[in-house]
Design a protein around this motif. Structure first.
Motif, PDB file in Angstrom:
ATOM      1  N   ALA A 306      25.034 -12.200  72.038  1.00 45.72           N
ATOM      2  CA  ALA A 306      26.313 -11.564  71.974  1.00 45.72           C
ATOM      3  C   ALA A 306      26.115 -11.079  70.349  1.00 45.72           C
ATOM      4  O   ALA A 306      26.732 -10.136  69.798  1.00 45.72           O
ATOM      5  CB  ALA A 306      27.366 -12.550  71.822  1.00 45.72           C
ATOM      6  N   LYS A 307      25.536 -11.723  69.281  1.00 43.89           N
ATOM      7  CA  LYS A 307      25.471 -11.213  67.841  1.00 43.89           C
ATOM      8  C   LYS A 307      24.347 -10.293  67.738  1.00 43.89           C
ATOM      9  O   LYS A 307      24.683  -9.717  66.653  1.00 43.89           O
ATOM     10  CB  LYS A 307      25.316 -12.646  66.852  1.00 43.89           C
ATOM     11  CG  LYS A 307      23.749 -13.016  67.137  1.00 43.89           C
ATOM     12  CD  LYS A 307      23.495 -14.156  66.181  1.00 43.89           C
ATOM     13  CE  LYS A 307      22.067 -14.510  65.871  1.00 43.89           C
ATOM     14  NZ  LYS A 307      21.659 -15.373  65.152  1.00 43.89           N
ATOM     15  N   ASP A 308      23.647 -10.052  68.549  1.00 44.85           N
ATOM     16  CA  ASP A 308      22.403  -9.024  68.244  1.00 44.85           C
ATOM     17  C   ASP A 308      22.778  -7.739  68.928  1.00 44.85           C
ATOM     18  O   ASP A 308      22.822  -7.623  70.327  1.00 44.85           O
ATOM     19  CB  ASP A 308      21.123  -9.814  69.009  1.00 44.85           C
ATOM     20  CG  ASP A 308      19.991  -8.850  68.871  1.00 44.85           C
ATOM     21  OD1 ASP A 308      20.136  -7.803  68.154  1.00 44.85           O
ATOM     22  OD2 ASP A 308      18.932  -9.097  69.464  1.00 44.85           O
ATOM     23  N   TYR A 318      29.043  -6.741  69.605  1.00 43.61           N
ATOM     24  CA  TYR A 318      28.274  -7.397  68.533  1.00 43.61           C
ATOM     25  C   TYR A 318      29.296  -7.435  67.516  1.00 43.61           C
ATOM     26  O   TYR A 318      28.960  -8.617  66.730  1.00 43.61           O
ATOM     27  CB  TYR A 318      26.929  -6.753  68.547  1.00 43.61           C
ATOM     28  CG  TYR A 318      27.052  -5.465  67.737  1.00 43.61           C
ATOM     29  CD1 TYR A 318      27.044  -5.338  66.412  1.00 43.61           C
ATOM     30  CD2 TYR A 318      27.256  -4.035  68.543  1.00 43.61           C
ATOM     31  CE1 TYR A 318      27.187  -4.060  65.844  1.00 43.61           C
ATOM     32  CE2 TYR A 318      27.051  -2.920  67.857  1.00 43.61           C
ATOM     33  CZ  TYR A 318      27.311  -2.925  66.542  1.00 43.61           C
ATOM     34  OH  TYR A 318      27.394  -1.887  66.003  1.00 43.61           O
ATOM     35  N   SER A 319      30.018  -6.570  67.059  1.00 42.31           N
ATOM     36  CA  SER A 319      30.734  -6.785  65.705  1.00 42.31           C
ATOM     37  C   SER A 319      31.523  -8.083  65.650  1.00 42.31           C
ATOM     38  O   SER A 319      32.196  -8.446  64.717  1.00 42.31           O
ATOM     39  CB  SER A 319      31.651  -5.628  65.365  1.00 42.31           C
ATOM     40  OG  SER A 319      32.179  -5.102  66.311  1.00 42.31           O
ATOM     41  N   LEU A 320      31.842  -8.370  66.934  1.00 38.98           N
ATOM     42  CA  LEU A 320      32.789  -9.462  67.075  1.00 38.98           C
ATOM     43  C   LEU A 320      32.057 -10.898  66.783  1.00 38.98           C
ATOM     44  O   LEU A 320      32.782 -11.943  66.368  1.00 38.98           O
ATOM     45  CB  LEU A 320      33.628  -9.782  68.415  1.00 38.98           C
ATOM     46  CG  LEU A 320      34.345  -8.528  68.918  1.00 38.98           C
ATOM     47  CD1 LEU A 320      34.880  -9.099  70.269  1.00 38.98           C
ATOM     48  CD2 LEU A 320      35.258  -8.192  67.964  1.00 38.98           C
ATOM     49  N   HIS A 321      30.730 -10.999  66.976  1.00 35.64           N
ATOM     50  CA  HIS A 321      29.780 -11.918  66.627  1.00 35.64           C
ATOM     51  C   HIS A 321      28.852 -12.023  65.574  1.00 35.64           C
ATOM     52  O   HIS A 321      28.114 -12.782  65.472  1.00 35.64           O
ATOM     53  CB  HIS A 321      29.321 -12.215  68.047  1.00 35.64           C
ATOM     54  CG  HIS A 321      30.388 -12.469  69.051  1.00 35.64           C
ATOM     55  ND1 HIS A 321      31.295 -13.444  69.067  1.00 35.64           N
ATOM     56  CD2 HIS A 321      30.434 -11.742  70.129  1.00 35.64           C
ATOM     57  CE1 HIS A 321      31.969 -13.252  70.465  1.00 35.64           C
ATOM     58  NE2 HIS A 321      31.646 -12.130  70.813  1.00 35.64           N
ATOM     59  N   GLU A 322      28.914 -10.962  64.765  1.00 30.55           N
ATOM     60  CA  GLU A 322      27.946 -10.738  63.585  1.00 30.55           C
ATOM     61  C   GLU A 322      28.226 -11.786  62.569  1.00 30.55           C
ATOM     62  O   GLU A 322      27.237 -12.139  61.907  1.00 30.55           O
ATOM     63  CB  GLU A 322      28.069  -9.374  63.005  1.00 30.55           C
ATOM     64  CG  GLU A 322      29.573  -9.190  62.327  1.00 30.55           C
ATOM     65  CD  GLU A 322      29.576  -7.708  61.827  1.00 30.55           C
ATOM     66  OE1 GLU A 322      28.755  -6.948  62.258  1.00 30.55           O
ATOM     67  OE2 GLU A 322      30.663  -7.507  61.198  1.00 30.55           O
TER      68      GLU A 322
END
Length: 603
Positions: A306-308, A318-322
């Motif tokens: 999700a972060k990648d 991804y911007s929600l989990h960066e």
């Protein structure tokens, strides 16, 4: 995150329909849309929108004309053509809407206005600085920062022109459904598992029939979409570490965790996992309990991807989990015993054990070794790049849904860098669940329901037989049918005729039709949905001139929108308005319009 623009989340998909040229295809009088005047001193403004938002477009047009603009409406029939025109830059103003489905103000601004935001047209260092500053602050601290952010976005730079904040309303067939079991949350998508019939005997054979506007599904992979086509569907297909209450409080109820705790320093977050949820798959149009438990390994895999931004092609969330630095399985019970909770002398262990029938005796690294009845639990720790309390709201979002590490790796064998959309079929591709030759359902659902198949008219879901069996969260109704009805009037007609049981998104101008029907109940609440005008920030006169943008801004009279919608709207200053009371307010001012237009002509 519907074709009815009043309830659209700001979709992140782009559906091209036909050939889109780089110049406006809307008929004009032949004059340059970038010209400062039309020969009579009027500045030309092109406003882009969809047919479903025509009422708002007409009000905007009339207000701008009243203030001396020459207005051209670029009205597209659907979201696909609207997106194509927007992507081609064929607008000065685009009628836009955003719903903060996570219940936290960072989500209301980060993707929309940060320079590297997934849907941002704004590049402003001060905006970036204020968004990041507010994200590190608690709710008691960030009001001042969001006030300054709004002033930069609206007052000082006029990147957007706010129109209104909507209510949230749905119609329920009370003759069929028990209204007390139908939730209407401020932010999160509707939860199907709580809904029940008045006649419990119907649970097994009769489907709950609801609707949504968009039938072209972005993706059933939760990280690959954040829009009205899949938010509700993925919310009900994938369990998350936490959930939101109807009032936007973060809780463990209905999630994968028994409890969660934030450690001192506000960078480490611990989650105690349940062992009573299995993944479901589909065979012969039926949901099958795979016997594979949803565990910490799947959580780590899901949040890592999700972060990648490079974990999948066309990653849209991804911007929600960066802000997530790492996700790991805790294997040392002593860590929980010695780590203090944020702002407390109590330990993380005490918080995680709160209300448990069986206390923790051991933490295990493998989901196959978890046995809560014997005190063997899995614990996951999420660490953020810096103190970031709002991470909990993002973990409640559908994009943080837990997928099967084994199944996704089995399906996604392609190379991300050379992904071919015509050849490679990724996990969650709607082609795999669509009736016809392409049908090959590969879904593994961790939530209460799984999608069996869809066509152009509806999608059919069945309950996950391995989800919280026998608990209060075991889905009441076995089957759910989601009808694709893109027109709000048609959806309302279907509700009144008994063709659907639930209509989420009743238009404000039609509340009385629901209230007057003997078989219907109107449920209403506040919402985080804001409708606004987004300025084009590249290639147009409004892109270069603050004075021109401010002239448009002060032409907007929000009272006229409230009057048109019979008081069923509220004033807004930005997408933050429903979440933080900054005290900012937009007041129409024709004298300021003249002042800024004069300054624009003198540039």
């Amino acid at each position: 995150m519907k074709k009815k623009l009043l309830t659209l989340t700001l979709l992140l998909i782009l559906v091209l329909a036909g050939c889109v040229k780089t110049k406006s295809e809307v008929e004009s009088d032949g004059k340059d849309t970038d010209a400062k005047g039309d020969g009579n001193g009027k500045v030309k403004i092109e406003v882009l929108g969809m047919g479903s938002g025509e009422e708002d477009l007409n009000i905007v047009r009339d207000q701008l004309i009243k203030n001396g603009f020459d207005v051209k409406l670029n009205i597209q029939p659907d979201y696909g053509t609207f997106s194509a025109q927007k992507d081609a830059g064929n607008f000065d103003l685009a009628l836009s809407s955003w719903t903060t489905v996570t219940g936290n103000p960072d989500y209301a601004v980060r993707a929309l206005f940060k320079t590297d935001g997934a849907n941002s047209l704004v590049e402003d260092a001060k905006v970036d600085e204020l968004i990041d500053k507010a994200s590190r602050e608690t709710a008691e601290e960030y009001t001042k920062t969001y006030k300054a952010l709004e002033q930069q976005l609206v007052t000082d730079k006029a990147y957007i022109a706010p129109l209104y904040n909507s209510f949230k309303a749905q119609g329920v067939n009370k003759d069929v459904l028990n209204p007390d079991t139908v939730r209407l949350a401020k932010s999160r998508a509707i939860a199907w598992e709580t809904i029940d019939f008045n006649d419990a005997a119907k649970r097994a054979a009769t489907p709950l029939v609801t609707q949504q506007a968009i039938g072209d599904l972005t993706s059933l992979d939760p990280i690959k979409g954040n829009d009205g086509s899949i938010n509700t569907l993925n919310t009900n297909m994938y369990v998350r570490l936490v959930n939101l209450t109807d009032e936007d409080e973060v809780v463990s109820d209905g999630s994968l965790s028994y409890n969660y705790a934030m450690a001192d320093g506000n960078s480490d977050y611990y989650f105690l996992l349940r062992d009573d949820i299995n993944f479901a798959s589909v065979s012969n149009d039926k949901a099958i309990d795979t016997g594979e438990r949803v565990g910490a390994e799947d959580v780590v895999f899901s949040l890592d991807r999700a972060k990648d931004k490079d974990s999948v092609p066309d990653h849209r969330t991804y911007s929600l989990h960066e802000q997530i630095k790492s996700t790991e399985i805790v294997t040392d019970l002593a860590e929980l015993q010695k780590t203090k909770q944020s702002g407390s002398e109590e330990t993380i262990l005490e918080a995680l054990e709160n209300g448990l029938e069986t206390k923790l005796s051991r933490v295990v690294d493998s989901k196959t070794n978890a046995d809560n009845s014997k005190g063997n639990y899995q614990v996951v720790k999420v660490t953020t790049t810096e103190p970031f309390p709002q991470v909990l709201n993002y973990l409640a979002h559908q994009s943080a849904g837990i997928v099967s590490e084994k199944q996704v790796k089995n399906i996604n064998t392609y190379d991300v860098a050379s992904f071919n959309v015509d050849k490679d079929i990724p996990y969650g591709d709607q082609r795999t669940v669509t009736d016809g030759a392409s049908y090959d359902n590969q879904l593994y659902a961790s939530g209460p329901y799984i999608l069996v198949k869809k066509n152009d008219y509806q999608a059919d879901f069945v309950k996950n037989p391995g989800y919280r069996t026998g608990s209060n969260f075991d889905p009441k109704i076995s089957n759910v049918t989601v009808r694709f009805i893109d027109d709000a009037d048609s959806a309302l007609s279907a509700l009144r005729n008994g063709e659907i049981h639930l209509f989420n998104g009743v238009p404000e101008t039609k509340y009385d039709l629901v209230e007057k029907a003997d078989n219907l109940l109107l449920q209403m609440s506040d919402s985080n949905a804001v409708t606004y005008l987004q300025f084009n920030t590249a290639g147009r006169e409004v892109s270069e001139s603050e004075n021109l943008r401010k002239a448009v801004l002060f032409s907007i009279n929000q009272d006229e929108f409230l009057n048109y919608y019979q008081g069923n709207k509220k004033k807004a200053y930005s997408t933050v308005s429903p979440l933080v009371d900054t005290g900012n307010e937009l007041t129409a001012d024709s004298s300021k319009v003249k002042e800024f237009l004069k300054a624009y002509h003198e540039e």
